[in-house]
Write a protein that holds these residues in place. Structure first.
Motif, PDB file in Angstrom:
ATOM      1  N   ASP A  45       0.348  -1.214   0.174  1.00 35.76           N
ATOM      2  CA  ASP A  45      -0.145   0.067   0.031  1.00 35.76           C
ATOM      3  C   ASP A  45       0.911   0.927  -0.258  1.00 35.76           C
ATOM      4  OD1 ASP A  45      -2.412   0.346  -0.174  1.00 35.76           O
ATOM      5  OD2 ASP A  45      -3.181  -0.331   1.956  1.00 35.76           O
ATOM      6  N   GLY A  47       0.550   4.349  -1.243  1.00 35.19           N
ATOM      7  CA  GLY A  47       0.304   5.837  -0.793  1.00 35.19           C
ATOM      8  C   GLY A  47       0.156   5.885   0.676  1.00 35.19           C
ATOM      9  N   PRO A  48      -0.401   5.288   1.307  1.00 33.53           N
ATOM     10  CA  PRO A  48      -0.525   5.354   2.767  1.00 33.53           C
ATOM     11  C   PRO A  48       0.945   4.696   3.255  1.00 33.53           C
ATOM     12  CG  PRO A  48      -2.069   4.094   2.208  1.00 33.53           C
ATOM     13  CD  PRO A  48      -1.151   3.681   0.723  1.00 33.53           C
ATOM     14  N   ALA A  49       1.485   4.146   3.072  1.00 34.85           N
ATOM     15  CA  ALA A  49       3.012   4.294   3.757  1.00 34.85           C
ATOM     16  C   ALA A  49       4.115   5.261   3.709  1.00 34.85           C
ATOM     17  CB  ALA A  49       3.987   3.290   3.093  1.00 34.85           C
ATOM     18  N   ASP A  51       2.407   8.849   3.675  1.00 41.55           N
ATOM     19  CA  ASP A  51       1.983   9.469   4.073  1.00 41.55           C
ATOM     20  C   ASP A  51       2.207   9.213   5.517  1.00 41.55           C
ATOM     21  OD1 ASP A  51       0.441  10.781   2.219  1.00 41.55           O
ATOM     22  OD2 ASP A  51      -1.322   9.375   2.398  1.00 41.55           O
ATOM     23  N   ALA A  52       2.755   8.241   5.855  1.00 42.04           N
ATOM     24  CA  ALA A  52       3.363   7.625   7.385  1.00 42.04           C
ATOM     25  C   ALA A  52       4.289   7.845   7.483  1.00 42.04           C
ATOM     26  CB  ALA A  52       2.893   6.411   7.433  1.00 42.04           C
ATOM     27  N   GLU A  56       5.510  10.856  10.147  1.00 39.69           N
ATOM     28  CA  GLU A  56       6.645   9.861  11.242  1.00 39.69           C
ATOM     29  C   GLU A  56       8.292  11.527  11.546  1.00 39.69           C
ATOM     30  OE1 GLU A  56       9.192   6.366  13.158  1.00 39.69           O
ATOM     31  OE2 GLU A  56       6.388   6.206  11.564  1.00 39.69           O
ATOM     32  N   ARG A  90       2.390  13.319  -2.914  1.00 37.67           N
ATOM     33  CA  ARG A  90       1.694  12.960  -1.442  1.00 37.67           C
ATOM     34  C   ARG A  90       3.021  13.482  -0.738  1.00 37.67           C
ATOM     35  NH1 ARG A  90      -1.731   8.915   0.233  1.00 37.67           N
ATOM     36  NH2 ARG A  90      -2.606   7.554  -1.722  1.00 37.67           N
TER      37      ARG A  90
END
Ligand code: B12
Length: 420
Positions: A45, A47-49, A51-52, A56, A90
């Motif tokens: 995944d 996109g979420p990786a 963003d995270a 962080e 992103r």
């Protein structure tokens, strides 16, 4: 500064360890910056990786490595810039300045910068140029749209730390190998190639050997030399081989058919070279020279594949057939023939097509050459008839790279000279 390095390369045929980012990470840490690397190769995944990771780490700047514009072969049926743009968006949406670089950007630096919405593109080796840019940023200077890494000195005796930020076990399990570069750039003049005509920047062979020994100590004893062509400078190639003797590594490489002689071939073998892809252009190269190099390498027990490019502007079918005949006698393990060329806008091939209507008719695809476009002068169906009955010869479809092909048993290559 706090730097986020991102490897967006998810092409896994074979997966390729992001060695360029490892070298950048080392240079930036040496210069006192904080660096973390997000490797998306095996991430499901994306996109979420991303963003995270950004949330962080809260970086001051993100550096995205663009290794491949597309798959080149077979008129580039994989075009990667769209998926890279989704990641770039992103980053910029998070308000993080974006710098791009990597082996692919030299194909068309400004169109790539604009396509991705990046602030800066760095062309060429990044170790020196990225550190310079970070210093300029820290001093409050604006980012320039373009920086030339070939014009900034690198630390030629640095020994980059390896396997610190990247999960090597995952790559090796999926048929990947470590890469090690002893030089950047290529003085060759191949009309279709994006690396050609770039300035040669060499590392000290002893530093490369120290890096290789560190990989071997960590258990990663097989590597691919990541020079454009290992032998464009004979003296450097020989010194590299001599430095690698006793490292315990086995390695594979690309090389031009010339310069090569029995001394270099023997040094390659003595240093652990097990396989070479010899690159040959039938438009410009002498068949006897190409065949002689194949024979020299085979005499040392080195597996040989040939990447044969034919059908470039001005070339006749007779030239190509003469090369195919000579290689058939020399009998390398595999000969992958390219007749369709991805046209990149900055190459002499593109200039020739733009300038000459007679050549234009062989071109298809994007007229700006940013999205895939191909030049094909020899009909592949006809070229196939030239290859019929010749063991190990095939039109290159990009289904594998040569080390995968020869591992699966290309034409058997019984060493003709000394035994292993
Ligand atoms: C060795 C090599 C291979 C080996 C890799 C072995 C390995 N384990 O590493 C193998 C044979 C597996 C291979 C496969 C392929 N390759 Co290849 N390969 C190369 C080669 C010769 C060297 C790449 C390399 O690792 N260099 C050494 C490292 C240290 O340098 P680097 O990655 O460029 O990084 C430096 C700079 O670019 C910069 N940098 C890198 N990232 C970033 C990011 C930022 C922000 C900045 C500022 C700087 C920066 O700093 C780094 C340190 O100086 C290049 C040609 C070349 N000379 O560049 C082609 C090249 C990268 N390959 C290419 C292609 C197309 C492929 C394949 C798709 C072929 C195919 N059809 O199967 C596959 C893709 C594999 C994959 N998963 O990505 C193209 C990509 C460009 C394009 N046209 O799209 C190139 C440029 C060849 C060409 N002339 O077209 N390849």
């Amino acid at each position: 500064m706090n730097v986020a390095l991102i490897n967006p390369n998810r092409f896994r045929n074979p997966p390729t360890i992001p060695v360029g980012l490892e070298y950048l990470a080392h240079a930036m840490r040496q210069a006192g910056h904080g660096v973390r690397l997000l490797d998306l190769c095996f991430v499901e995944d994306v996109g979420p990786a991303v963003d995270a990771f950004l949330a962080e780490q809260r970086p001051d700047v993100a550096m995205l490595s663009l290794r491949n514009v597309d798959s080149v072969i077979n008129a580039a049926d994989h075009f990667f810039l769209d998926e890279h743009r989704a990641i770039a968006e992103r980053i910029t949406a998070a308000g993080v300045p974006l710098i791009v670089g990597g082996a692919g950007v030299v194909a068309m630096p400004e169109p790539i910068r604009v396509y991705l919405g990046a602030d800066t593109v760095i062309v060429g080796p990044g170790e020196g140029a990225a550190v310079e840019l970070l210093a300029a940023m820290a001093a409050g200077k604006p980012l320039p749209p373009l920086a030339d890494g070939f014009g900034v000195a690198i630390d030629a005796v640095a020994v980059p730390a390896r396997a610190v930020d990247v999960d090597y076990a995952a790559y090796y399990a999926a048929d990947g190998v470590a890469g090690v570069a002893s030089s950047y750039g290529c003085p060759c003049r191949c009309a279709f190639c994006i690396e050609a005509r770039t300035r040669l920047v060499a590392r000290a062979p002893e530093a490369v050997a120290a890096e290789v020994r560190s990989l071997v100590e960590q258990g990663w004893a097989r590597f691919h030399l990541c020079d454009a062509e290992m032998n464009v400078t004979y003296a450097h190639a020989l010194a590299l081989c001599q430095a690698l003797v006793g490292s315990g590594a086995s390695w594979i490489t690309y090389m031009r058919h010339q310069p090569c002689d029995p001394v270099l071939a023997a040094a390659m073998r003595a240093s652990g070279c097990t396989m070479a892809t010899v690159t040959v252009n039938s438009a410009t190269d002498a068949p006897a020279d190409a065949a002689a190099t194949v024979a020299m390498l085979k005499a040392e027990g080195i597996q040989v594949a040939v990447d044969l490019s034919c059908g470039l502007p001005g070339e006749t079918p007779e030239q190509a057939k003469a090369m195919i005949d000579a290689l058939d006698v020399a009998r390398p393990g595999h000969v992958g023939v390219t007749t369709r060329y991805r046209i990149y806008p900055t190459t002499p091939l593109a200039e020739r097509i733009r300038a000459d209507a007679a050549e234009h008719r062989f071109a298809t695809g994007d007229p700006e050459f940013v999205r895939p476009a191909a030049y094909c002068r020899f009909d592949p169906a006809e070229v196939r008839t030239w290859l019929e009955g010749r063991e190990g010869f095939a039109i290159d479809t990009g289904e594998a790279v040569n080390y995968q092909r020869l591992n699966k048993g290309g034409r058997s290559q019984k060493p003709e000279g000394r035994s292993r």
